[in-house]
Design an enzyme around this catalytic site. Structure first.
Site, PDB file in Angstrom:
ATOM      1  N   LYS A 223      37.481   8.196  -7.601  1.00 35.89           N
ATOM      2  CA  LYS A 223      36.427   8.437  -8.595  1.00 35.89           C
ATOM      3  C   LYS A 223      36.241   9.918  -8.894  1.00 35.89           C
ATOM      4  O   LYS A 223      36.083  10.310 -10.050  1.00 35.89           O
ATOM      5  CB  LYS A 223      35.089   7.870  -8.115  1.00 35.89           C
ATOM      6  CG  LYS A 223      34.965   6.381  -8.123  1.00 35.89           C
ATOM      7  CD  LYS A 223      33.518   5.950  -7.913  1.00 35.89           C
ATOM      8  CE  LYS A 223      32.898   6.527  -6.664  1.00 35.89           C
ATOM      9  NZ  LYS A 223      33.526   6.075  -5.429  1.00 35.89           N
ATOM     10  N   THR A 224      36.220  10.745  -7.853  1.00 37.28           N
ATOM     11  CA  THR A 224      35.903  12.162  -8.062  1.00 37.28           C
ATOM     12  C   THR A 224      36.989  12.855  -8.881  1.00 37.28           C
ATOM     13  O   THR A 224      36.682  13.615  -9.822  1.00 37.28           O
ATOM     14  CB  THR A 224      35.725  12.864  -6.700  1.00 37.28           C
ATOM     15  OG1 THR A 224      34.645  12.236  -5.994  1.00 37.28           O
ATOM     16  CG2 THR A 224      35.419  14.339  -6.883  1.00 37.28           C
TER      17      THR A 224
ATOM     18  N   LYS B  22      25.747  13.572  -9.611  1.00 38.93           N
ATOM     19  CA  LYS B  22      25.972  12.637  -8.505  1.00 38.93           C
ATOM     20  C   LYS B  22      24.600  12.270  -7.962  1.00 38.93           C
ATOM     21  O   LYS B  22      23.941  13.098  -7.307  1.00 38.93           O
ATOM     22  CB  LYS B  22      26.812  13.319  -7.417  1.00 38.93           C
ATOM     23  CG  LYS B  22      27.112  12.457  -6.204  1.00 38.93           C
ATOM     24  CD  LYS B  22      28.411  11.720  -6.351  1.00 38.93           C
ATOM     25  CE  LYS B  22      28.774  10.960  -5.083  1.00 38.93           C
ATOM     26  NZ  LYS B  22      30.044  10.233  -5.226  1.00 38.93           N
TER      27      LYS B  22
ATOM     28  N   ASP C 188      31.347  15.961  -3.688  1.00 32.85           N
ATOM     29  CA  ASP C 188      32.071  15.518  -4.886  1.00 32.85           C
ATOM     30  C   ASP C 188      31.737  16.415  -6.085  1.00 32.85           C
ATOM     31  O   ASP C 188      32.615  16.739  -6.890  1.00 32.85           O
ATOM     32  CB  ASP C 188      31.715  14.061  -5.201  1.00 32.85           C
ATOM     33  CG  ASP C 188      32.213  13.103  -4.124  1.00 32.85           C
ATOM     34  OD1 ASP C 188      33.101  13.488  -3.344  1.00 32.85           O
ATOM     35  OD2 ASP C 188      31.695  11.973  -4.058  1.00 32.85           O
TER      36      ASP C 188
ATOM     37  N   ALA D 271      48.946  10.735  -8.307  1.00 33.92           N
ATOM     38  CA  ALA D 271      48.464  10.847  -6.928  1.00 33.92           C
ATOM     39  C   ALA D 271      48.521  12.295  -6.442  1.00 33.92           C
ATOM     40  O   ALA D 271      49.500  13.006  -6.679  1.00 33.92           O
ATOM     41  CB  ALA D 271      49.305   9.952  -6.018  1.00 33.92           C
TER      42      ALA D 271
END
Length: 269
Positions: free
Chosen positions: A17-18, A39, A68, A247
């Site tokens: 998510k971050t 957040k 985050d 990734a």
């Protein structure tokens, strides 16, 4: 079209998510849009000089010294805000209860002791977590202070994580300024199981009056398997797939490289 309020939620914790939030911010910035990130609740974040850091890192594998919001700011340079920070890497309600009760190291617990069941003494302390209305007010003030076009609201774990008798979807719905002003990006895995988790998340959002703007694959492997590729196609039948984040880019790239490449990972129009 990306709505003014975009909830970034996931099908699970650790799905990316971050970094997806940072990529969305970078892509919107590249399109000339002013973006902030909020957040509502961060758990498992400690200061680098926390006097109990060594013990916490020994007890809990998910403790971090960069929040985050700090990670998003590091990668993109946008304003990023956290409303509530809790030190233990747990779901918000038990993390708050443990923090306000004065949590113990796991080494303090008796090995083999039988749990005594829920401790009602901490139940009222959960009310110290902000209400949905207080989170909404925090985010509205951040939007007004920065004059931003968009706010990206990053959840904690999945969409139905309990924030104290409300969820992050309730916060997003509370920010609605009319039709199509609020939406959600669901960050998902590409591997086996993701289709069921994504469908459940989209259904939960719909029940809370938050439409799914799109899906982002949070971590796309360098060598995608047939399952990865087939799932991408199947996810496209549920909602627009905005893109996939390669990734490891959150650790490999500095701000300049991340912001230069992020617009190429996502299709926002």
């Amino acid at each position: 079209m990306i709505p003014r309020v975009l909830l970034v939620t996931g099908t699970d914790t650790g799905v990316g998510k971050t970094i997806a939030t940072a990529a969305l911010a970078a892509a919107l910035n590249a399109a000339g849009r002013r973006v902030i990130m909020c957040k509502p609740i961060q758990t498992g974040h400690i200061r680098a000089d926390d006097p109990e850091r060594e013990q916490l890192e020994s007890d809990y594998s998910d403790v971090v010294t960069e929040s985050d919001a700090e990670a998003v700011a590091r990668l993109t340079g946008i304003h990023a805000f956290t409303n509530t920070t809790l030190r233990l890497p747990m779901a918000p309600v038990p993390a708050a209860k443990a923090e306000w009760d004065g949590f113990k190291s796991v080494d303090d617990e008796s090995v083999g002791a039988v749990p005594s069941g829920p401790d009602s003494s901490g139940a009222d302390r959960v009310s110290n977590l902000p209400s949905a209305a207080e989170h909404v007010d925090f985010i509205r003030r951040a939007l007004a202070r920065t004059d931003a076009d968009h706010v990206l609201i990053e959840g904690s774990g999945g969409v139905l994580v309990d924030f104290g008798e409300h969820t992050v979807a309730d916060i997003a719905a509370g920010l609605s300024e009319g039709e199509n002003s609020v939406g959600a990006a669901i960050v998902v895995r590409s591997r086996l199981g993701t289709l069921n988790h994504t469908a459940l998340t989209a259904e939960a959002l719909e029940r809370r009056r938050v439409s799914t703007t799109g899906i982002i694959i949070g971590s796309w492997p360098e060598k995608a398997s047939p399952v990865d590729r087939d799932n991408w196609a199947a996810l496209s039948a549920m909602a627009p797939v905005l893109g996939a984040i390669p990734a490891g880019v959150g650790d490999r790239f500095d701000r300049n490289e991340f912001t230069a490449r992020a617009p190429g990972w996502l299709r926002l129009s």
